[in-house]
Motif scaffolding. Structure first.
Motif, PDB file in Angstrom:
ATOM      1  N   TRP A 176      -3.507 -47.098 -70.538  1.00  0.00           N
ATOM      2  CA  TRP A 176      -2.468 -46.088 -70.138  1.00  0.00           C
ATOM      3  C   TRP A 176      -2.047 -45.040 -71.119  1.00  0.00           C
ATOM      4  O   TRP A 176      -2.001 -43.913 -70.871  1.00  0.00           O
ATOM      5  CB  TRP A 176      -1.239 -46.773 -69.578  1.00  0.00           C
ATOM      6  CG  TRP A 176      -1.325 -47.509 -68.512  1.00  0.00           C
ATOM      7  CD1 TRP A 176      -1.666 -48.943 -68.464  1.00  0.00           C
ATOM      8  CD2 TRP A 176      -0.876 -47.288 -67.241  1.00  0.00           C
ATOM      9  NE1 TRP A 176      -1.663 -49.216 -67.101  1.00  0.00           N
ATOM     10  CE2 TRP A 176      -1.164 -48.500 -66.302  1.00  0.00           C
ATOM     11  CE3 TRP A 176      -0.150 -46.048 -66.737  1.00  0.00           C
ATOM     12  CZ2 TRP A 176      -0.810 -48.323 -65.173  1.00  0.00           C
ATOM     13  CZ3 TRP A 176      -0.063 -46.141 -65.146  1.00  0.00           C
ATOM     14  CH2 TRP A 176      -0.430 -47.105 -64.449  1.00  0.00           C
ATOM     15  N   ALA A 177      -2.052 -45.398 -72.415  1.00  0.00           N
ATOM     16  CA  ALA A 177      -1.649 -44.515 -73.471  1.00  0.00           C
ATOM     17  C   ALA A 177      -2.782 -43.421 -73.620  1.00  0.00           C
ATOM     18  O   ALA A 177      -2.729 -41.985 -73.823  1.00  0.00           O
ATOM     19  CB  ALA A 177      -1.666 -45.127 -74.910  1.00  0.00           C
ATOM     20  N   GLY A 180      -2.665 -40.895 -70.887  1.00  0.00           N
ATOM     21  CA  GLY A 180      -1.428 -40.176 -71.073  1.00  0.00           C
ATOM     22  C   GLY A 180      -1.995 -38.996 -71.904  1.00  0.00           C
ATOM     23  O   GLY A 180      -1.511 -37.826 -71.777  1.00  0.00           O
ATOM     24  N   ALA A 181      -2.648 -39.297 -73.036  1.00  0.00           N
ATOM     25  CA  ALA A 181      -2.932 -38.329 -74.132  1.00  0.00           C
ATOM     26  C   ALA A 181      -3.780 -37.205 -73.418  1.00  0.00           C
ATOM     27  O   ALA A 181      -3.349 -36.023 -73.801  1.00  0.00           O
ATOM     28  CB  ALA A 181      -3.519 -38.921 -75.203  1.00  0.00           C
ATOM     29  N   ALA A 192       1.513 -37.077 -67.242  1.00  0.00           N
ATOM     30  CA  ALA A 192       1.399 -37.491 -68.652  1.00  0.00           C
ATOM     31  C   ALA A 192       2.758 -38.462 -68.902  1.00  0.00           C
ATOM     32  O   ALA A 192       2.673 -39.337 -69.515  1.00  0.00           O
ATOM     33  CB  ALA A 192       1.438 -36.618 -69.663  1.00  0.00           C
ATOM     34  N   LEU A 196       2.809 -42.282 -69.772  1.00  0.00           N
ATOM     35  CA  LEU A 196       3.057 -42.624 -71.161  1.00  0.00           C
ATOM     36  C   LEU A 196       4.043 -43.643 -71.253  1.00  0.00           C
ATOM     37  O   LEU A 196       4.272 -44.610 -72.068  1.00  0.00           O
ATOM     38  CB  LEU A 196       3.117 -41.247 -72.046  1.00  0.00           C
ATOM     39  CG  LEU A 196       1.908 -40.658 -72.519  1.00  0.00           C
ATOM     40  CD1 LEU A 196       2.234 -39.240 -73.084  1.00  0.00           C
ATOM     41  CD2 LEU A 196       1.107 -41.439 -73.317  1.00  0.00           C
ATOM     42  N   GLU A 197       5.148 -43.363 -70.405  1.00  0.00           N
ATOM     43  CA  GLU A 197       6.330 -44.146 -70.286  1.00  0.00           C
ATOM     44  C   GLU A 197       5.787 -45.502 -69.567  1.00  0.00           C
ATOM     45  O   GLU A 197       6.412 -46.581 -70.262  1.00  0.00           O
ATOM     46  CB  GLU A 197       7.191 -43.544 -69.267  1.00  0.00           C
ATOM     47  CG  GLU A 197       8.161 -42.356 -70.012  1.00  0.00           C
ATOM     48  CD  GLU A 197       9.024 -41.764 -69.045  1.00  0.00           C
ATOM     49  OE1 GLU A 197       9.189 -42.087 -67.824  1.00  0.00           O
ATOM     50  OE2 GLU A 197       9.874 -41.299 -69.441  1.00  0.00           O
ATOM     51  N   ALA A 199       2.686 -46.893 -70.429  1.00  0.00           N
ATOM     52  CA  ALA A 199       2.195 -47.523 -71.662  1.00  0.00           C
ATOM     53  C   ALA A 199       3.255 -48.118 -72.579  1.00  0.00           C
ATOM     54  O   ALA A 199       3.013 -49.047 -73.254  1.00  0.00           O
ATOM     55  CB  ALA A 199       1.557 -46.417 -72.320  1.00  0.00           C
ATOM     56  N   ASP A 200       4.332 -47.486 -72.876  1.00  0.00           N
ATOM     57  CA  ASP A 200       5.413 -47.841 -73.753  1.00  0.00           C
ATOM     58  C   ASP A 200       6.156 -48.991 -73.190  1.00  0.00           C
ATOM     59  O   ASP A 200       6.525 -49.876 -73.895  1.00  0.00           O
ATOM     60  CB  ASP A 200       6.534 -46.450 -73.987  1.00  0.00           C
ATOM     61  CG  ASP A 200       7.391 -46.964 -74.827  1.00  0.00           C
ATOM     62  OD1 ASP A 200       7.204 -47.566 -76.038  1.00  0.00           O
ATOM     63  OD2 ASP A 200       8.846 -46.723 -74.699  1.00  0.00           O
ATOM     64  N   THR A 209       1.427 -43.809 -79.152  1.00  0.00           N
ATOM     65  CA  THR A 209       2.332 -43.790 -77.833  1.00  0.00           C
ATOM     66  C   THR A 209       3.474 -42.955 -77.892  1.00  0.00           C
ATOM     67  O   THR A 209       3.527 -42.027 -77.226  1.00  0.00           O
ATOM     68  CB  THR A 209       2.296 -45.192 -77.086  1.00  0.00           C
ATOM     69  OG1 THR A 209       0.994 -45.804 -76.978  1.00  0.00           O
ATOM     70  CG2 THR A 209       2.926 -44.833 -75.755  1.00  0.00           C
ATOM     71  N   ASN A 212       2.904 -38.932 -78.603  1.00  0.00           N
ATOM     72  CA  ASN A 212       2.529 -38.239 -77.506  1.00  0.00           C
ATOM     73  C   ASN A 212       3.479 -38.408 -76.488  1.00  0.00           C
ATOM     74  O   ASN A 212       3.745 -37.256 -75.895  1.00  0.00           O
ATOM     75  CB  ASN A 212       1.325 -38.988 -76.781  1.00  0.00           C
ATOM     76  CG  ASN A 212      -0.071 -38.711 -77.635  1.00  0.00           C
ATOM     77  OD1 ASN A 212       0.126 -37.775 -78.471  1.00  0.00           O
ATOM     78  ND2 ASN A 212      -0.891 -39.652 -77.655  1.00  0.00           N
ATOM     79  N   LEU A 213       4.376 -39.441 -76.378  1.00  0.00           N
ATOM     80  CA  LEU A 213       5.532 -39.352 -75.553  1.00  0.00           C
ATOM     81  C   LEU A 213       6.436 -38.179 -75.895  1.00  0.00           C
ATOM     82  O   LEU A 213       6.910 -37.431 -75.106  1.00  0.00           O
ATOM     83  CB  LEU A 213       6.046 -40.789 -75.537  1.00  0.00           C
ATOM     84  CG  LEU A 213       7.402 -41.093 -74.372  1.00  0.00           C
ATOM     85  CD1 LEU A 213       6.766 -40.488 -72.922  1.00  0.00           C
ATOM     86  CD2 LEU A 213       7.636 -42.455 -74.427  1.00  0.00           C
TER      87      LEU A 213
END
Length: 598
Positions: A176-177, A180-181, A192, A196-197, A199-200, A209, A212-213
């Motif tokens: 996921w990260a 998102g990137a 994105a 990214l959320e 992924a976190d 992560t 980038n977030l």
């Protein structure tokens, strides 16, 4: 023979389970009985590689190949050679493997890794594509090709591959990260943010992560939340200069410029970081912090770091100018970034001409406009030649300089005294008795943080409710097709045509785009809607001492420019409401000839 094959298969199964000692014991016993069996020799090579002895693996795989040149023996040899840093022999061994058995995914994948290490990116990409053709749902191969595509800027194709990896590995935060990137690289910020959320949430506390977030939240205008994410990233990776620079950027946007400065100077104090790309970013960002604070001499000096970030490659044989009047020859003075920057820093042209004769290079769309520059002292006519589009640089040019470097090289710590320096004639049909207001609500959408600078058309709609005013669109680009309310279209063409349209207006209302600089350089009344923590040139350090007629402040860059600022780091849904309401109220007073205190 079958018994030996079973022994080798059993040993390989043990090796796959992590039992290196058990696999080695079986293979050594088998090798004692059959010292020239190539499969046993190859098995021992595999054990040696797994044990970190690539040097032994090379010898064992070589002995196996001498007896039987099987494709998978060449793969093991190539991988061992790669691990030892012998790239060309590794490439040769793996190339043989792919020729002998083109259906073996491992050979293509290993060859791609070697070619990548050799800097042969296109061939590495081709090998990965060959491997994926054989195994299209292999997450590792998809990731490898996506990373290579993204690395060369092919983010669109990389995004599709990263999405496939994410769908194959839905519980892996890294998948996921990565997705998102690349969505962030494509300026698809809302997508994105969600990815990214996620992924976190799957794997919290991963510095990359969170970095980038934070950047995505900053691009979307979620400034406090961006600060939280980047603070978390910095706690997890306190030595990461890239994260430190990004955190300093958001802190400066939030008005915490003192903390931002300490972080940036910390990066520059590290000799390793200072000499690399992050050092250049840190120096450039420190320059903008100092400029925004009003420390212009130091700010201009650090601002020069942008030339390390975006080196000028058009004229590699022409030396950079040092600011000293050349004893012979001419100076190539050129634009380097956006149109707005060129318009702003053309103000320094007469001061440059006092030191050097100039060949002026500008974007084609500014060529005619620059011809309207007043020339009371005759310096421009006698000492400046405009380089026509596509023209060759004259042979007597001995140095080059970007327009944005002039304040530093000329030693001009303060903005020079203002007089209108672009004066186009009024366009035909402009003017008239009705009050006419030009409007520009969006900048270049390719700019990563344009979301914070531009105003969604619906947020500007209240302007259209102010009666007794005729509105004219000055919007360029795609956004021109989506006006916030019905308005007259200005003449199209180059920037001279836009300037002529502005000359026929009573007022310009705009966000931070080239339109603001153009109207300001012409001395025309302009109201700038400015984001919180916006560009350094609109900071309070450049406010005029006298009370503005209409907005929150008047600018020292352009005395005819009033600023209407966002009061705080609000969420985008409401950030512009205050400034737009203030502009509407001021517009009603302006229409009736009433000043702010009336």
């Amino acid at each position: 023979m079958d018994g030996r094959q079973d022994e080798v298969a059993g040993a390989m199964a043990r090796l796959a389970e992590g039992d290196r000692d058990g696999a080695a014991s079986v293979l050594r016993a088998a090798l004692a009985r059959a010292p020239d069996d190539p499969e046993i020799l190859h098995g021992m090579a595999c054990v040696a590689r797994a044990s970190g002895r690539a040097d032994l693996a090379i010898g064992l795989a070589g002995r196996a190949i001498a007896i039987l040149p099987a494709a998978h023996f060449h793969i093991t040899l190539g991988c061992a050679l790669h691990e030892q840093g012998h790239l060309e022999p590794a490439r040769a061994a793996l190339h043989v493997a792919t020729l002998r058995e083109p259906r073996d995914v491992r050979g293509h994948a290993a060859l791609a890794a070697v070619l990548g290490a050799m800097g042969r990116g296109a061939e590495a990409e081709a090998s990965l594509r060959a491997a994926l053709a054989l195994r299209p749902a292999d997450a590792a191969l998809l990731h490898g090709l996506a990373a290579r595509l993204s690395g060369r800027g092919a983010h669109g194709e990389a995004e599709d591959l990263y999405r496939r990896v994410r769908d194959l590995c839905p519980e892996e935060g890294a998948a996921w990260a990565n997705h998102g990137a690349v969505l962030f690289a494509l300026n698809r910020h809302e997508e994105a943010l969600a990815v990214l959320e996620r992924a976190d949430g799957l794997v919290p506390d991963v510095a990359e992560t969170l970095n980038n977030l934070g950047l995505v939240r900053m691009a979307l205008g979620h400034l406090p939340q961006a600060g939280v994410a980047l603070a978390r990233a910095a706690r997890l990776a306190p030595e990461d200069a890239r994260i430190a620079v990004n955190r300093a950027t958001i802190l400066a946007e939030l008005g915490e410029d003192g903390v931002a400065e300490r972080l940036l100077r910390g990066v520059l104090a590290d000799p390793v970081a200072a000499g690399g790309a992050e050092g250049a970013r840190a120096a450039f960002n420190l320059g903008t912090v100092l400029l925004a604070r009003g420390d212009l001499a130091a700010g201009w000096r650090f601002f020069e770091a942008r030339t390390r970030l975006l080196p000028e490659g058009r004229w590699p044989d022409i030396a950079p100018w040092d600011g000293v009047a050349p004893p012979r020859g001419r100076l190539l003075l050129h634009a380097e970034q956006g149109v707005g920057d060129a318009l702003q820093f053309l103000r320094y042209l007469p001061y440059c001409l006092e030191r050097a004769r100039v060949v002026l290079e500008l974007p084609p769309e500014l060529q005619r406009l620059v011809g309207t520059t007043p020339d009371p002292d005759g310096l421009i006519a006698s000492r400046c030649t405009v380089l026509r589009p596509g023209g060759s640089v004259p042979g007597d040019v001995v140095a080059r300089c970007a327009l944005l470097s002039l304040p530093h090289l000329l030693g001009m710590a303060e903005p020079p005294p203002f007089a209108p320096y672009l004066l186009p004639a009024l366009s035909a049909g402009a003017g008239g008795g009705e009050r006419r207001v030009g409007v520009c609500w969006a900048g270049n959408p390719a700019y990563r943080f344009d979301r914070r600078r531009s105003i969604p058309p619906e947020e500007l709609a209240p302007l259209g409710e102010v009666a007794g005013v005729r509105f004219v669109s000055l919007q360029h680009g795609v956004a021109a097709g989506d006006p916030p309310f019905a308005m007259e279209a200005a003449a199209s063409g180059d920037w001279l045509e836009t300037a002529r349209a502005i000359a026929g207006l009573d007022l310009v209302v705009t966000v931070d785009t080239a339109i603001a600089h153009l109207a300001g350089a012409m001395g025309r009344p302009v109201w700038l809607l400015n984001r919180f923590g916006g560009d350094w040139r609109w900071s309070a350090a450049f406010d005029r001492a006298e009370r503005p007629c209409w907005g929150d402040a008047a600018s020292r860059w352009y005395p005819s420019l009033d600023l209407f600022r966002q009061a705080g780091p609000d969420m985008p849904a409401c950030a512009w409401r205050g400034p737009v309401a203030a502009v509407c109220a001021a517009l009603s007073r302006w229409r009736d000839g009433r000043l702010a205190g009336d």
